[in-house]
Motif scaffolding. Structure first.
Motif, PDB file in Angstrom:
ATOM      1  N   LEU A 122      34.971  25.961  48.052  1.00 49.11           N
ATOM      2  CA  LEU A 122      35.058  25.815  46.603  1.00 49.11           C
ATOM      3  C   LEU A 122      34.611  27.081  45.874  1.00 49.11           C
ATOM      4  O   LEU A 122      35.257  27.542  44.935  1.00 49.11           O
ATOM      5  CB  LEU A 122      34.169  24.628  46.193  1.00 49.11           C
ATOM      6  N   ASP A 123      33.501  27.647  46.327  1.00 49.06           N
ATOM      7  CA  ASP A 123      32.982  28.849  45.660  1.00 49.06           C
ATOM      8  C   ASP A 123      33.953  30.007  45.748  1.00 49.06           C
ATOM      9  O   ASP A 123      34.174  30.740  44.784  1.00 49.06           O
ATOM     10  CB  ASP A 123      31.650  29.253  46.289  1.00 49.06           C
ATOM     11  N   ILE A 153      36.848  29.437  43.358  1.00 46.52           N
ATOM     12  CA  ILE A 153      36.517  29.731  41.949  1.00 46.52           C
ATOM     13  C   ILE A 153      36.480  31.243  41.721  1.00 46.52           C
ATOM     14  O   ILE A 153      37.051  31.763  40.756  1.00 46.52           O
ATOM     15  CB  ILE A 153      35.149  29.116  41.571  1.00 46.52           C
ATOM     16  N   THR A 154      35.806  31.943  42.636  1.00 48.07           N
ATOM     17  CA  THR A 154      35.691  33.388  42.482  1.00 48.07           C
ATOM     18  C   THR A 154      37.075  34.036  42.495  1.00 48.07           C
ATOM     19  O   THR A 154      37.385  34.890  41.663  1.00 48.07           O
ATOM     20  CB  THR A 154      34.830  33.965  43.613  1.00 48.07           C
ATOM     21  N   LEU A 188      38.822  33.507  39.223  1.00 49.50           N
ATOM     22  CA  LEU A 188      38.280  34.325  38.135  1.00 49.50           C
ATOM     23  C   LEU A 188      38.685  35.786  38.305  1.00 49.50           C
ATOM     24  O   LEU A 188      39.079  36.453  37.337  1.00 49.50           O
ATOM     25  CB  LEU A 188      36.761  34.209  38.118  1.00 49.50           C
ATOM     26  N   VAL A 189      38.592  36.268  39.529  1.00 47.16           N
ATOM     27  CA  VAL A 189      38.947  37.669  39.763  1.00 47.16           C
ATOM     28  C   VAL A 189      40.422  37.883  39.469  1.00 47.16           C
ATOM     29  O   VAL A 189      40.821  38.872  38.850  1.00 47.16           O
ATOM     30  CB  VAL A 189      38.595  38.070  41.214  1.00 47.16           C
ATOM     31  N   THR A 239      42.223  36.261  37.367  1.00 48.03           N
ATOM     32  CA  THR A 239      42.373  36.280  35.910  1.00 48.03           C
ATOM     33  C   THR A 239      42.006  37.651  35.353  1.00 48.03           C
ATOM     34  O   THR A 239      42.740  38.234  34.546  1.00 48.03           O
ATOM     35  CB  THR A 239      41.440  35.226  35.283  1.00 48.03           C
ATOM     36  N   LEU A 240      40.880  38.160  35.807  1.00 46.66           N
ATOM     37  CA  LEU A 240      40.414  39.448  35.300  1.00 46.66           C
ATOM     38  C   LEU A 240      41.383  40.569  35.644  1.00 46.66           C
ATOM     39  O   LEU A 240      41.640  41.453  34.833  1.00 46.66           O
ATOM     40  CB  LEU A 240      39.040  39.770  35.884  1.00 46.66           C
ATOM     41  N   VAL A 294      44.216  40.537  33.319  1.00 44.49           N
ATOM     42  CA  VAL A 294      43.810  41.070  32.007  1.00 44.49           C
ATOM     43  C   VAL A 294      43.728  42.599  32.059  1.00 44.49           C
ATOM     44  O   VAL A 294      44.287  43.305  31.207  1.00 44.49           O
ATOM     45  CB  VAL A 294      42.442  40.478  31.591  1.00 44.49           C
ATOM     46  N   LEU A 295      43.050  43.118  33.105  1.00 45.30           N
ATOM     47  CA  LEU A 295      42.865  44.570  33.209  1.00 45.30           C
ATOM     48  C   LEU A 295      44.197  45.293  33.294  1.00 45.30           C
ATOM     49  O   LEU A 295      44.443  46.272  32.588  1.00 45.30           O
ATOM     50  CB  LEU A 295      42.044  44.899  34.457  1.00 45.30           C
ATOM     51  N   VAL A 338      46.085  45.264  30.076  1.00 45.58           N
ATOM     52  CA  VAL A 338      45.575  46.245  29.107  1.00 45.58           C
ATOM     53  C   VAL A 338      46.096  47.639  29.452  1.00 45.58           C
ATOM     54  O   VAL A 338      46.607  48.365  28.592  1.00 45.58           O
ATOM     55  CB  VAL A 338      44.035  46.236  29.097  1.00 45.58           C
ATOM     56  N   ALA A 339      45.993  47.999  30.747  1.00 48.01           N
ATOM     57  CA  ALA A 339      46.432  49.330  31.155  1.00 48.01           C
ATOM     58  C   ALA A 339      47.932  49.489  30.953  1.00 48.01           C
ATOM     59  O   ALA A 339      48.430  50.592  30.736  1.00 48.01           O
ATOM     60  CB  ALA A 339      46.072  49.560  32.613  1.00 48.01           C
ATOM     61  N   ILE A 360      25.333  44.503  44.696  1.00 47.48           N
ATOM     62  CA  ILE A 360      25.255  44.643  43.233  1.00 47.48           C
ATOM     63  C   ILE A 360      24.908  46.078  42.843  1.00 47.48           C
ATOM     64  O   ILE A 360      25.322  46.553  41.795  1.00 47.48           O
ATOM     65  CB  ILE A 360      24.297  43.608  42.580  1.00 47.48           C
ATOM     66  N   VAL A 362      28.187  47.596  42.730  1.00 44.25           N
ATOM     67  CA  VAL A 362      28.928  47.156  41.544  1.00 44.25           C
ATOM     68  C   VAL A 362      28.495  47.982  40.328  1.00 44.25           C
ATOM     69  O   VAL A 362      29.328  48.474  39.558  1.00 44.25           O
ATOM     70  CB  VAL A 362      28.690  45.644  41.306  1.00 44.25           C
ATOM     71  N   ALA A 390      30.836  50.538  38.221  1.00 44.80           N
ATOM     72  CA  ALA A 390      31.092  50.350  36.789  1.00 44.80           C
ATOM     73  C   ALA A 390      30.731  51.609  36.012  1.00 44.80           C
ATOM     74  O   ALA A 390      31.475  52.052  35.136  1.00 44.80           O
ATOM     75  CB  ALA A 390      30.285  49.157  36.276  1.00 44.80           C
TER      76      ALA A 390
END
Lengths: 133, 764
Positions: free
Chosen positions: B642-643, B646-647, B650-651, B653-654, B657-658, B661-662, B739, B742, B746
Motif C-alpha cells: 500500500l505504501d 501511494i508513493t 504521488l510521484v 502526479t508530481l 506536473v513538473l 511546466v517544463a 534525505i 534529497v 534540490a
C-alpha cells in the motif's frame, strides 16, 4: 493559468491536502503513510496553489523558503538520531516516552524531519522550475 | 619569495610589550610553554627506560585504540616540538606584529604543533596516520599563509600534493603492516620485528611506508618541495621545515626501525638516498645567495644525514642519529630565526648585500654565532659531538667508505655554509654595496629564542652527559630496545679516526669557504645542468590538466541523446555479459494466475508506454507515461504494497506536473525519424530487462529478512506498518542518507535553475 474554478477550488483543496498530509504523517507508524508520503502530499497542496495562482503567491503562503524548510527537516532528523546518545544507545536507536498513555518517540521526530525534507525539497524544485519557465 | 611582513612599522618594532597581537599572540606561547613544562617530569621515568602509556577505545570493531605512548624517542621529539614551538610562537608575535590575520596564523601554527605532538606520541598505526595527515594539512595552510601571492599558493599546493600522495602510500603500507603483525598497536608491532621481516608482505610494506617517510622528509627524488616551502613566513620555516614537520618522515623511519630495519632493501635505500640527498643538498646550499634558501638546502642535508644514519643498525649510528636530531633542531631553528631578524631589520636576505651588522644587531649576532659554530661542528659545541658520532657511525656502517665519504663531503660544505650564513652577515664587509636599510637590533622577543637555542648547543656541548642520560640514550634505546646500548657523548674520545676526519672536515670546509665567492657562479651553472624536478613537476601537472581536458571533450558532448545512449549501452553490455556468463534462465512466462484485472493493468502499462513512444504531441506522450505509472501503482496496490502504491501515485502526479511546466518552454516535437542504432539499443535493453526479470522470478525468494521485520516490527519498534518501521527505525540511517541526498539534489537543481547562465551551452 486563469481558471476561476481552479483558483476557487485550490483554496479549499490546498488546505485539505495539508491537513491530510499531517494525518498521513502521524498514522504512518501503524498504517499506510509516513513522512515521505506526507511530505509529498503536503507539497502537492502548495503546487496546486502555485499552478492556480502563481509561484510568488505560493512562496508568500509558505512564508519560509522551501530550502530552509528542507534544511530544518534535515536538522530535526539528525537531532532525533542524536537523542539516542542521551540514553547511551547507538546513533538513531528509537527512544520512546509515554506521556499519560500518549506514545511519543524519537522515531516520530525523525519522520517529521523526513516529512519536512521531502516537502521542502520538492517545493524548492517545483517553484524554481515554475519561475524559470 | 614572500614579501616582507605586510605591516611592521619600525617604530612599534622597537617597543617591547607583553604581546603585540593581544591574546592571539600570548595564549599560544603559554600553551606551548605549559606543554613543554608538562613533558619535563617525564624525563625521569623515561631515562630509566620506562614508557608512559595512555589508551582509550576508539574503533573497537577493528581493534584500533586511541593509544599514546611516551618513550625516549617520543619524548625527544615532544620536547623539541613544544620547546621550539614556544620560542617560535614568541618570535612570531613580534615578527608578524600587527598582521591583520595574526590570529589565523597563530591558530594554524598551534594546530600544527598539536598535530605533530599527536604524531610522535601515537602508539597506533591509524592514530599515527591521522596526525600525519593533520600535519600535512596544517603545513599546507602555513606555507600558503601569504595566499595573495601566486607563488605561495603554488608551492603550498605542491607540498600538499607531494606529501599527501606519500601519505596515501604510507596508509596502505601501515595497513599491510598491521595485517602482517596482527595488530595496529605500534609497541606490539615493534616487538615482532623478525616475523615482519620474514613476512611475505615485507617488501610492499617497506616500499609503501618509505614512500610516505621519504616524501615527508624530502629525500631525493622528492626533495623539490622543501626549498619551495620557504614561501612560508620565516618562523614557519624555522619551525616546520627544519625542526619538526620534515622530521616526521625521519621519526617514522626511526619509530619503525626495530620492525623494518636490517634488510638489504632498508640499508641500501636509506643509505644511498640519504647520502645522495646530503651531498646534493650541500652543493645546492653553497650556490644560494638567499640566506633562507641556503638554510633550506642545509635542512635537506641534515635530513639526508639522518636518513643515512637510520639505514644502519650499529649503536654508534643510532646514537649519532639521536644526537644529531637534537643538534640540528637547536641550531637550525636558531639560524632561521636569525635570518628572519636580518630580513625584518635590514630588509634583505641576500648574502652578498649583508655585512658588518655585528655592532648593529649584537644579540642577533651572538645567537647566530652560537648556532653557526654548532652547525660547523666546532668544539666545544654540541655539533662537534654530533659530528664525531656521525663519523663513528659511518665507519661502523655496512658501507663505510661510501657513508663516511658522503658525510665528510657534506659536513665540510656545512662548515662553509655555516661561516657564510651565520658569521658573514655580521663580521664581514658587505660584498656588494651597503645593506639597504640602516639596521637596529630586533625586539627582545625576536632574539631570546635564537639565543636560547644557540646557547643550548653550547651548554649541551660542555655537559653532554645531561643530554645523553636525559634524551639521547632513551631515544637510542627506542631504536635498539636496550637502554644500556648507547655510545657515550663526549668532547674527547682520544686520538682516533673520527677526530682525524673532523680535522679534515675543518680544513676542507675552510678551503671551500675561501673558494666560494669565486666558485659560486660555476657551481650554479653546473647544478643548473642537472634535471630540474621542480620544473618537471609543473610539466607533470600541466600534462594532467591536458589529459583531463581531452578526456572531458571526448566524453562530455553536451547532447542528452548521447548520454542516454551511453548509459543504456553500458547497462546492455554489463547485463548481457553477466547473463551470458551465468547462463540464461528458462524463457517461459508463467501465466497460471493471470486474471481479467491483471490483464487490464498490463494492457494499460503497455498502451501508455506505446503512446509515449509513438506520439507526436508532448502532452500526449506525458499522458501516456502517466498512464503507465498509475497502472504500475495499481500493481503495487493489488499485491498489498500500500505504501509503495501511494508513493508511486504521488510521484507520478508530481512528474506529470513538473514535465507539464517544463513543456511550456520546449519547442515542438520534430517528426520522428527512424534511427536503426537507437532502435537496436532500445530492443536490446528491453529484451535484456525482460530476461533479467524472468531470471528474478525463477530465483526462490529468501524471506528470512522479511519474516524477521514482520515479527520484530511491533515488539521491538512499536509499529505495525513494516514499511514505515523499516524506514524510520530499523534502517533509519539509510533513510537519513537518502534525505541528505534529497536536500543536496534540490539545492543543486535550485542553483542550476536560478543561475543566470543555467541553460547555456557550456559543456565544461
Amino acid at each position: 493559468m486563469n481558471s476561476v474554478i481552479l483558483t476557487a477550488g485550490s483554496r479549499v483543496l490546498a488546505g485539505l491536502l495539508l491537513i491530510f498530509s499531517v494525518y498521513m504523517l502521524l498514522r504512518g507508524h501503524n498504517l499506510p503513510g509516513g513522512g515521505f508520503i506526507g511530505g509529498l502530499i503536503g507539497a502537492t497542496g502548495f503546487i496546486l496553489h502555485a499552478i492556480a495562482a502563481d509561484a510568488a503567491s505560493a512562496r508568500r503562503a509558505l512564508r519560509a523558503s522551501p530550502q530552509s524548510i528542507a534544511a530544518v527537516g534535515l536538522g530535526i532528523a539528525l537531532a532525533a538520531g542524536l537523542l539516542s546518545a542521551v540514553a547511551g544507545d547507538p546513533f538513531l536507536t528509537g527512544q520512546w516516552l509515554y506521556l499519560a498513555g500518549l506514545p511519543l518517540s524519537s522515531v516520530l521526530l525523525f519522520d517529521i524531519g523526513v516529512y519536512l525534507v521531502v516537502f521542502g525539497a520538492v517545493l524548492t524544485l517545483v517553484l524554481a522550475l515554475e519561475e524559470a519557465v | 619569495m614572500p614579501p616582507p611582513p605586510p605591516s611592521s612599522p619600525p617604530a612599534s618594532a622597537r617597543a617591547w610589550s607583553l604581546s603585540r597581537n593581544g591574546w592571539a599572540g600570548l595564549a599560544p606561547v603559554l600553551l606551548a610553554a605549559a606543554l613543554f613544562l608538562a613533558f619535563l617530569p617525564a624525563l625521569g621515568p623515561v631515562s630509566r627506560g620506562e614508557a608512559l602509556v595512555w589508551a582509550a577505545s576508539w574503533v573497537p570493531g577493528l581493534g584500533i585504540e586511541l593509544a599514546f605512548r611516551l618513550d625516549g624517542l617520543s619524548l625527544t621529539f615532544a620536547l623539541l616540538i613544544t620547546g621550539i614551538g614556544a620560542l617560535v610562537l614568541l618570535y612570531s608575535d613580534s615578527y608578524l606584529a600587527g598582521h591583520p590575520h595574526y590570529a589565523r596564523f597563530a591558530l594554524f601554527l598551534t594546530a600544527f604543533m598539536l598535530s605533530m605532538l599527536g604524531l610522535v606520541l601515537a602508539d597506533d598505526l591509524i592514530v599515527l596516520f591521522v596526525f600525519w595527515e593533520l600535519t600535512t594539512l596544517t603545513s599546507y595552510l602555513l606555507i600558503g599563509f601569504g595566499h595573495e601571492a601566486e607563488r605561495s599558493r603554488r608551492n603550498a599546493l605542491q607540498a600538499l600534493f607531494v606529501t599527501g600522495a606519500g601519505g596515501l602510500a604510507m596508509l596502505a603500507g601501515l595497513i599491510l603492516l598491521g595485517a602482517a603483525a596482527g595488530t595496529t598497536r605500534i609497541s606490539e608491532i615493534l616487538a615482532q620485528g623478525d616475523a615482519i621481516r620474514q613476512s611475505a608482505l615485507y617488501v610492499p610494506i617497506l616500499v609503501l611506508v618509505l614512500a610516505g617517510a621519504l616524501t615527508k622528509s624530502a629525500q631525493i627524488p622528492f626533495h623539490f618541495w622543501l626549498p619551495n616551502a620557504m614561501a612560508a613566513p620565516t618562523p614557519v620555516s624555522a619551525y616546520l621545515h627544519s625542526a619538526t614537520m620534515v622530521k616526521a618522515g625521519v621519526y617514522l623511519m626511526a619509530r619503525l626501525h626495530p620492525a623494518l630495519s636490517g634488510t638489504p632493501g632498508w640499508i641500501w635505500t636509506l643509505t644511498l638516498l640519504g647520502a645522495a640527498t646530503a651531498v646534493f643538498a650541500s652543493l645546492q646550499s653553497l650556490r644560494q645567495t638567499d640566506l633562507k634558501q641556503a638554510l633550506a638546502w642545509t635542512t635537506l642535508m641534515a635530513l639526508g644525514t639522518l636518513t643515512l644514519l637510520l639505514g644502519q643498525s650499529s649503536t654508534y649510528a643510532l646514537t649519532a642519529f639521536g644526537a644529531f636530531l637534537v643538534v640540528h633542531s637547536l641550531y637550525k631553528a636558531a639560524l632561521f630565526l636569525v635570518v628572519g631578524n636580518l630580513d625584518h631589520q635590514a630588509g634583505t636576505r641576500d648574502l652578498t648585500r649583508l655585512g658588518g651588522l655585528g655592532r648593529a644587531l649584537p644579540m642577533t649576532a651572538l645567537a647566530a654565532g652560537l648556532a653557526g659554530l654548532s652547525m660547523a661542528g666546532l668544539p666545544p659545541f654540541l655539533g662537534f659531538i654530533g659530528k664525531e658520532l656521525k663519523y663513528a657511525g659511518g665507519l661502523a656502517s655496512a658501507l663505510p667508505a661510501l657513508t663516511t665519504g658522503a658525510l665528510l663531503l657534506a659536513n665540510a660544505m656545512m662548515v662553509a655554509v655555516a661561516a657564510a650564513t651565520a658569521l658573514g652577515p655580521f663580521w664581514r664587509p658587505p660584498a656588494a654595496g651597503p645593506a639597504p636599510r640602516t639596521a637596529t637590533e630586533a625586539p627582545p622577543a625576536m632574539w631570546i629564542g635564537p639565543a636560547l637555542l644557540g646557547l643550548g648547543g653550547l651548554v649541551f656541548g660542555l655537559a653532554p652527559e645531561l643530554l645523553e642520560t636525559g634524551l639521547v640514550a632513551p631515544a637510542t634505546a627506542s631504536l635498539t630496545g636496550d637502554i644500556g646500548a648507547t655510545a657515550t657523548l663526549t668532547l674527547w674520545h682520544g686520538i682516533n679516526l673520527p677526530l682525524g676526519l673532523s680535522l679534515a672536515t675543518f680544513a676542507l670546509g675552510l678551503a671551500i669557504y675561501l673558494a666560494l665567492p669565486r666558485g659560486r657562479a660555476g657551481l650554479a651553472a653546473a647544478l643548473d645542468g642537472l634535471p630540474n624536478l621542480d620544473r618537471g613537476w609543473d610539466r607533470f601537472l600541466h600534462g594532467l590538466k591536458r589529459l583531463a581536458e581531452i578526456q572531458t571533450d571526448a566524453i562530455q558532448t553536451g547532447r542528452l541523446r548521447f548520454y542516454l545512449a551511453a548509459s543504456f549501452a553500458t547497462v546492455v553490455v554489463a547485463l548481457g555479459s553477466t547473463l551470458l556468463a551465468r547462463g540464461l534462465p528458462p524463457l517461459a512466462f508463467d501465466l497460471s494466475d493471470a486474471n481479467g484485472v491483471l490483464a487490464t493493468i498490463a494492457l494499460l502499462l503497455i498502451g501508455g508506454a506505446a503512446l509515449a513512444a509513438a506520439s507526436r504531441s508532448r502532452l500526449a506522450a506525458i499522458a501516456g507515461l502517466g498512464v503507465s505509472g498509475i497502472a504500475l501503482s495499481l500493481v503495487f496496490l493489488l499485491f498489498g504494497a500500500l505504501d509503495v502504491a501511494i508513493t508511486q501515485l504521488l510521484v507520478e502526479t508530481l512528474v506529470v506536473v513538473l514535465v507539464a511546466v517544463a513543456l511550456l518552454r520546449l519547442p515542438k516535437l520534430k517528426p520522428l525519424a527512424f534511427r536503426p542504432g537507437a532502435a537496436a539499443l532500445s530492443a536490446a535493453l528491453g529484451g535484456l530487462v525482460t530476461v533479467l526479470l524472468l531470471a528474478v522470478l525463477h530465483t526462490p525468494m529468501d524471506l528470512r529478512l522479511s519474516d524477521w521485520f514482520g515479527a520484530a516490527s511491533w515488539p521491538e519498534a512499536h509499529g505495525r506498518n513494516i514499511v514505515n518501521v523499516i524506514l524510520v527505525d530499523f534502517r533509519a540511517i539509510d533513510t537519513f542518507g537518502e534525505i541528505v541526498v534529497v536536500v543536496i539534489a534540490a539545492i543543486s537543481a535550485y542553483a542550476l535553475l536560478k543561475s543566470p547562465r543555467g541553460n547555456s551551452g557550456d559543456t565544461r
